[in-house]
Design a protein around this motif. Structure first.
Motif, PDB file in Angstrom:
ATOM      1  N   GLY A  54      24.962 -11.549 -12.750  1.00 51.48           N
ATOM      2  CA  GLY A  54      23.977 -12.132 -11.849  1.00 51.48           C
ATOM      3  C   GLY A  54      22.809 -12.771 -12.584  1.00 51.48           C
ATOM      4  O   GLY A  54      22.658 -12.635 -13.806  1.00 51.48           O
ATOM      5  N   ASN A 146      27.118 -17.287 -14.636  1.00 54.52           N
ATOM      6  CA  ASN A 146      26.807 -16.476 -13.454  1.00 54.52           C
ATOM      7  C   ASN A 146      28.061 -16.148 -12.658  1.00 54.52           C
ATOM      8  O   ASN A 146      27.991 -15.415 -11.672  1.00 54.52           O
ATOM      9  N   ASP A 183      16.650  -8.169 -11.787  1.00 60.60           N
ATOM     10  CA  ASP A 183      16.539  -9.584 -12.141  1.00 60.60           C
ATOM     11  C   ASP A 183      15.274  -9.727 -12.975  1.00 60.60           C
ATOM     12  O   ASP A 183      14.175  -9.818 -12.446  1.00 60.60           O
ATOM     13  N   THR A 304      11.897 -20.859   0.916  1.00 60.14           N
ATOM     14  CA  THR A 304      13.085 -20.097   0.553  1.00 60.14           C
ATOM     15  C   THR A 304      13.658 -19.296   1.716  1.00 60.14           C
ATOM     16  O   THR A 304      14.788 -18.797   1.618  1.00 60.14           O
ATOM     17  N   ASP A 312      25.112 -21.404  -5.136  1.00 63.86           N
ATOM     18  CA  ASP A 312      24.270 -21.066  -6.289  1.00 63.86           C
ATOM     19  C   ASP A 312      22.840 -20.760  -5.877  1.00 63.86           C
ATOM     20  O   ASP A 312      21.940 -20.805  -6.705  1.00 63.86           O
ATOM     21  N   GLU A 314      21.161 -18.078  -5.160  1.00 70.15           N
ATOM     22  CA  GLU A 314      20.494 -16.964  -5.836  1.00 70.15           C
ATOM     23  C   GLU A 314      20.007 -17.385  -7.214  1.00 70.15           C
ATOM     24  O   GLU A 314      18.855 -17.161  -7.594  1.00 70.15           O
ATOM     25  N   ARG A 315      20.897 -18.015  -7.966  1.00 68.65           N
ATOM     26  CA  ARG A 315      20.549 -18.461  -9.313  1.00 68.65           C
ATOM     27  C   ARG A 315      19.479 -19.545  -9.268  1.00 68.65           C
ATOM     28  O   ARG A 315      18.511 -19.541 -10.044  1.00 68.65           O
ATOM     29  N   SER A 318      16.105 -18.095  -8.239  1.00 66.80           N
ATOM     30  CA  SER A 318      15.550 -17.282  -9.315  1.00 66.80           C
ATOM     31  C   SER A 318      14.846 -18.159 -10.341  1.00 66.80           C
ATOM     32  O   SER A 318      13.769 -17.823 -10.839  1.00 66.80           O
ATOM     33  N   SER A 321      11.611 -19.552  -8.913  1.00 68.17           N
ATOM     34  CA  SER A 321      10.580 -18.523  -8.764  1.00 68.17           C
ATOM     35  C   SER A 321       9.741 -18.365 -10.046  1.00 68.17           C
ATOM     36  O   SER A 321       8.698 -17.710 -10.022  1.00 68.17           O
TER      37      SER A 321
END
Length: 325
Positions: A54, A146, A183, A304, A312, A314-315, A318, A321
């Motif tokens: 992840g 990932n 994460d 978000t 994709d 989540e990736r 991230s 962010s």
């Protein structure tokens, strides 16, 4: 290159405890999932390692350390940049892809490909040729991704194009998962490069006029392009809705080190291709450690949670962010 007698492991492995100690400096500690992955990553393997997991689980961090400790001539590449190199070489020299790949790898006996992911059929075909070249030439391979191999090119309409490469990966590489956990990309912080940028809600009206950048025989309209300062500014429509590829972003990132992306609409107003280009742009800028400042219709937290996120997500989120809000 011909190997006399018994062929050695192409990923020779490194000392696990020494590497772990090097990673755990400055107060950092490997969590159990990371330590397990390091033990497998540092072991000797005949062909190499495919490391997946992840977002924010430290795959690149751990693989970089292992790769740096490995002996011999080697090369580290980012997926987007390397595919762009291959395509450019094929176009410039009118040579077969396999010849271009072999020439670009050169004397390296170990290749590290970071951020290995596939959503384009053309990339899938090129990756099959890349793996063929590496296997024939007995070049070791380290990959971070990932995705588990079976999840590459997930679109069911095109997934069959990736199956030969997936079979090669499973047959020849040690597939190692960094199990789910913290994460660290979100938990940590950074004060430079990509993370020096910010996400700001509002519309951009600073009086900048129109400009263009040149990509080969094409001109692409942008808000402003200042090569002297290394600044490129464009609206979402100009940089993510226009027909630009990951290779185009790589080319622009070689010229501009500070990017401004303005007028980013709400997720529900962005189509699949726009989201994909946005993800490509973020990938390229994170890898290059170039600053990105975003001006959007909504604050990041609200943007978000609006729904309609792309594959994709989540990736992608991230990475976004990392920007200050």
């Amino acid at each position: 290159m011909q190997w006399p007698g018994r062929r050695p492991n192409l990923w020779p492995g490194v000392d696990t405890e020494e590497l772990a100690a090097g990673l755990e400096v400055g107060g950092r500690t490997l969590d159990p999932g990371q330590r397990s992955a390091v033990m497998q990553l540092t072991a000797a393997h005949d062909r190499g390692v495919y490391l997946f997991g992840g977002v924010g689980r430290g795959k690149t961090w751990m693989a970089d350390a292992c790769f740096a400790a490995a002996p011999g001539p080697k090369r580290r590449v980012h997926m987007h940049s390397f595919l762009a190199e291959i395509n450019a070489a094929v176009a410039a020299r009118a040579e077969p892809a396999a010849d271009a790949i072999a020439r670009l790898i050169g004397e390296a006996r170990l290749l590290f490909i970071d951020e290995f992911h596939v959503h384009d059929v053309g990339d899938a075909i090129l990756i099959r040729r890349l793996l063929d070249v590496l296997l024939r030439a007995r070049i070791g391979l380290v990959v971070t991704s990932n995705y588990a191999p079976e999840d590459l090119l997930p679109n069911p309409l095109f997934h069959h194009h990736m199956l030969p490469a997936i079979e090669q990966i499973r047959a020849h590489l040690a597939v190692v998962e960094v199990v789910p956990g913290t994460d660290y990309r979100v938990a940590g912080s950074a004060d430079g490069g990509f993370a020096a940028g910010a996400w700001t809600a509002g519309r951009c009206d600073d009086g900048w006029g129109g400009d263009v950048v040149v990509l080969g025989s094409r001109t692409v309209p942008v808000r402003a392009a200042d090569a002297g300062r290394g600044v490129l500014s464009g609206t979402f429509a100009q940089l993510c809705e226009a027909p630009l590829s990951a290779a185009d972003y790589v080319a622009l990132a070689s010229r501009y080190t500070r990017w401004e992306l303005t007028d980013v609409p709400a997720p529900g107003e962005i189509d699949e291709q726009g989201f994909q280009r946005f993800a490509y742009l973020v990938d390229v800028l994170v890898d290059a450690q170039h600053r990105l400042d975003v001006t959007a219709d909504l604050p990041f937290e609200e943007w978000t949670t609006r729904g309609g996120m792309p594959r994709d997500a989540e990736r992608f989120l991230s990475r976004l962010s990392l920007l200050r809000t």
